[in-house]
Scaffold this motif. Structure first.
Motif, mmCIF file in Angstrom:
data_model
loop_
_atom_site.group_PDB
_atom_site.id
_atom_site.type_symbol
_atom_site.label_atom_id
_atom_site.label_comp_id
_atom_site.label_asym_id
_atom_site.label_seq_id
_atom_site.Cartn_x
_atom_site.Cartn_y
_atom_site.Cartn_z
ATOM 1 N N ARG B 105 36.802 51.171 0.577
ATOM 2 C CA ARG B 105 38.159 51.722 0.652
ATOM 3 C C ARG B 105 39.122 50.643 1.165
ATOM 4 N NH1 ARG B 105 37.773 56.884 3.537
ATOM 5 N NH2 ARG B 105 37.649 58.022 1.578
ATOM 6 N N ARG B 110 39.423 53.586 -4.740
ATOM 7 C CA ARG B 110 39.838 54.963 -4.497
ATOM 8 C C ARG B 110 39.151 55.885 -5.499
ATOM 9 N NH1 ARG B 110 41.546 52.714 -0.806
ATOM 10 N NH2 ARG B 110 43.587 52.780 0.200
ATOM 11 N N GLY B 111 39.198 57.184 -5.232
ATOM 12 C CA GLY B 111 38.818 58.216 -6.204
ATOM 13 C C GLY B 111 37.390 58.114 -6.700
ATOM 14 N N LEU B 114 35.349 54.948 -6.068
ATOM 15 C CA LEU B 114 34.878 54.861 -4.692
ATOM 16 C C LEU B 114 33.623 55.721 -4.513
ATOM 17 C CD1 LEU B 114 35.348 53.952 -1.715
ATOM 18 C CD2 LEU B 114 36.714 56.013 -1.428
#
Lengths: 271, 275
Positions: B105, B110-111, B114
């Protein structure tokens, strides 16, 4: 043999209900050298923490010199009888110098100053660290630190010392050094309980106790345990020489059996 | 693409009475996908050496470059993942997922991406997805260690440096970790393990470097190691002694299976005959 530690049908569960020890029976006599091995989470540390009442049974009973750990009034005597040394000595130091650190235990026992001096002297000498007495424990190497921690326990003259993975953070030379010291302590008549992953450290123990999922799954001389059990099943690696001798024996080569050391195997192979 | 070290010397507290030369004129390089062991006694300089790989320490003289960039350059941080001793003490997340996700992170993931990264790192170390919602502090010591390692893996470093990752792990967790590390090398990640248990890890390694009082005293393959280095595996010592006693066995062996076939061979051909 006089009984030192008596564990009967011991059950221990963590506050969340997980069972850490399940119907453990174990009797340890004065002067024995007992090794306790098992994979991470098998319950060996929980077991030894019952021996000086750091943990108390959820069921069954643990007694030391016939004193039950469930009775609080017994705790001072039990803790005097059983000393403990742990994996990371750093968190156990309190003194500014090695000498002060080793004196801490006997001071707390309320012994007279002259006797404290004597005990510190003897313990430092026993561990071979007399020349380090004015050093700060923090400035020492890992092996030296571990020897100071052991000297601190020795100075309280416990009848039994529990070593909980004391060599797992050490390099091979310091490890041998510390192990030799443990053997000297045992030779002087102290009961030794030695927790480890590394079985090659312990082939000269009287007994090898294997723990798995909170139970004792083997309890015999190291040679018999290696012969009768597939320790791989319990997540324990055999010392290389033991594994090799067993492979050769199982392949049908006669006269080898279970060799505990390299020299034993050599002797069997080239008599 | 490699970590290159040229004439690295490092002094602690230079210019003070406490000055202490910890590394002396060290040159070595580590390529893509190599499995490297760095050994030596406590105080030999091995941890000081690896702290140069991601610029935690700067050389007193000489240079350290990672893929052509100076090791203390900011870009290098994402390429070199370092895991220190007792990594379980660095856990802090409320859940295993949060803990493992912290690194990637911070490097901008992200999202879904991740999540995938976190799951695959945990899976590689033998964990089910279910563990993600557990608190890392309720795991056993061995599992905590593996979760901490997953946290570094999830950042997908090109070079992974681990300081004594095996100490205190039982045989099972050690095998899990070792095969995960081997797997990473096949994907091109370089794995650098600092350990004082070189003999136990020989069969996994491509090359070994040994330090002694800040000097690089050995660099070579496992086979070179058993020919030259101190602290030999016990199996190698056994083979050497058998050879000395007149058995015609190879003594550059460190694996039990190889020792077994060598010994079986001579026992079968000669009967149990020594000199």
């Amino acid at each position: 043999m006089t009984l030192m530690i008596e564990i009967q049908d011991l059950l221990y569960s963590y506050p969340d209900g997980t069972i850490a020890l399940d119907s453990v029976d174990l009797h340890i006599g004065k002067g024995e050298f007992v090794v306790i091995a098992g994979r991470n989470g098998s319950g060996k540390s929980s077991l030894v923490r019952h021996m000086n009442a750091l943990l108390l049974p959820s069921g069954g009973c643990v007694s030391v010199n016939r004193l039950c750990t469930l009775q609080k009034k017994n705790h001072p005597d039990i803790r005097k009888a059983i000393g403990m040394v742990f994996q990371g000595p750093d968190s156990q130091f309190i003194g500014m110098t090695v000498e002060e650190d080793v004196a801490f235990g006997p001071e707390n026992l309320g012994l007279p100053p002259l006797r404290i001096r004597e005990l510190v002297e003897i313990s430092l000498e026993m561990m071979g660290i007399s020349e380090l007495r004015f050093h700060s424990p923090r400035s020492l190497s890992g092996g030296q630190k571990q020897k100071v921690a052991i000297a601190g326990v020795l100075a309280m003259e416990p009848g039994c010392i529990v070593f909980d993975e004391v060599t797992s953070m050490l390099d091979p030379f310091s490890r041998k050094d510390v192990l030799d010291a443990v053997k000297r302590i045992h030779a002087k008549g102290t009961t030794v309980i030695y927790v480890t992953h590394r079985l090659e450290e312990t082939i000269n123990a009287d007994r090898l106790v294997i723990m798995d999922s909170g139970k004792v799954v083997a309890d015999a001389s190291p040679r018999d345990v290696f012969l009768q059990h597939d320790l791989e099943m319990y997540g324990i690696e055999l010392p290389p020489v033991v594994a090799l001798s067993r492979m050769l024996t199982r392949a049908g080569f006669p006269g080898i059996g279970i060799a505990l050391t390299k020299d034993e195997l050599l002797e069997a192979l080239c008599p | 693409m490699s970590i290159d070290i040229r004439n690295l010397t490092f002094r602690y507290n230079p210019g003070t009475p406490l000055e202490n030369t910890s590394l002396k004129d060290i040159s070595l390089s580590i390529g893509k996908g190599e499995f490297i062991l760095i050994g030596g006694e406590i105080g030999s300089g091995k941890s000081t050496l690896v702290r140069h790989f991601n610029g935690l320490l700067k050389p007193s003289s000489g240079q350290v470059t990672v893929d052509g960039m100076a090791a203390h350059a900011k870009k290098v941080k994402a390429r070199v993942g370092v895991l220190f001793q007792f990594p379980q003490q660095q856990l802090f997340g409320r859940t295993v997922f949060e803990d493992v996700a912290f690194g990637p992170r911070n490097f901008g993931l992200r999202g879904n991406e991740l999540e995938e990264q976190v799951y695959s790192a945990l899976e590689l170390l033998g964990f089910d997805k279910e563990i993600c919602s557990n608190s890392p502090f309720h795991l056993s010591g061995g599992q905590m260690r593996l979760v901490a390692i997953a946290g570094v893996l999830a950042s997908m470093p090109e070079y992974l440096v681990l300081d004594e990752p095996f100490s205190g792990l039982d045989a099972e967790n050690r095998t899990t970790l070792l095969s995960a590390l081997k797997h990473l090398t096949t994907k091109g990640t370089s794995v650098i393990v600092v350990s004082h248990r070189i003999p136990d890890l020989l069969s996994a390694a491509d090359r070994i470097f040994l330090l002694d009082h800040g000097n690089l005293v050995f660099g070579g393959t496992p086979v070179d190691y058993v020919k030259h280095a101190p602290y030999l595996p016990e199996i190698t010592c056994l083979m050497k002694e058998m050879r000395r006693k007149g058995f015609d066995v190879r003594d550059d062996i460190f694996h039990i299976d190889d020792a077994f076939s060598e010994i079986s061979r001579v026992l079968n051909t000669k009967g149990a005959v020594g000199k």
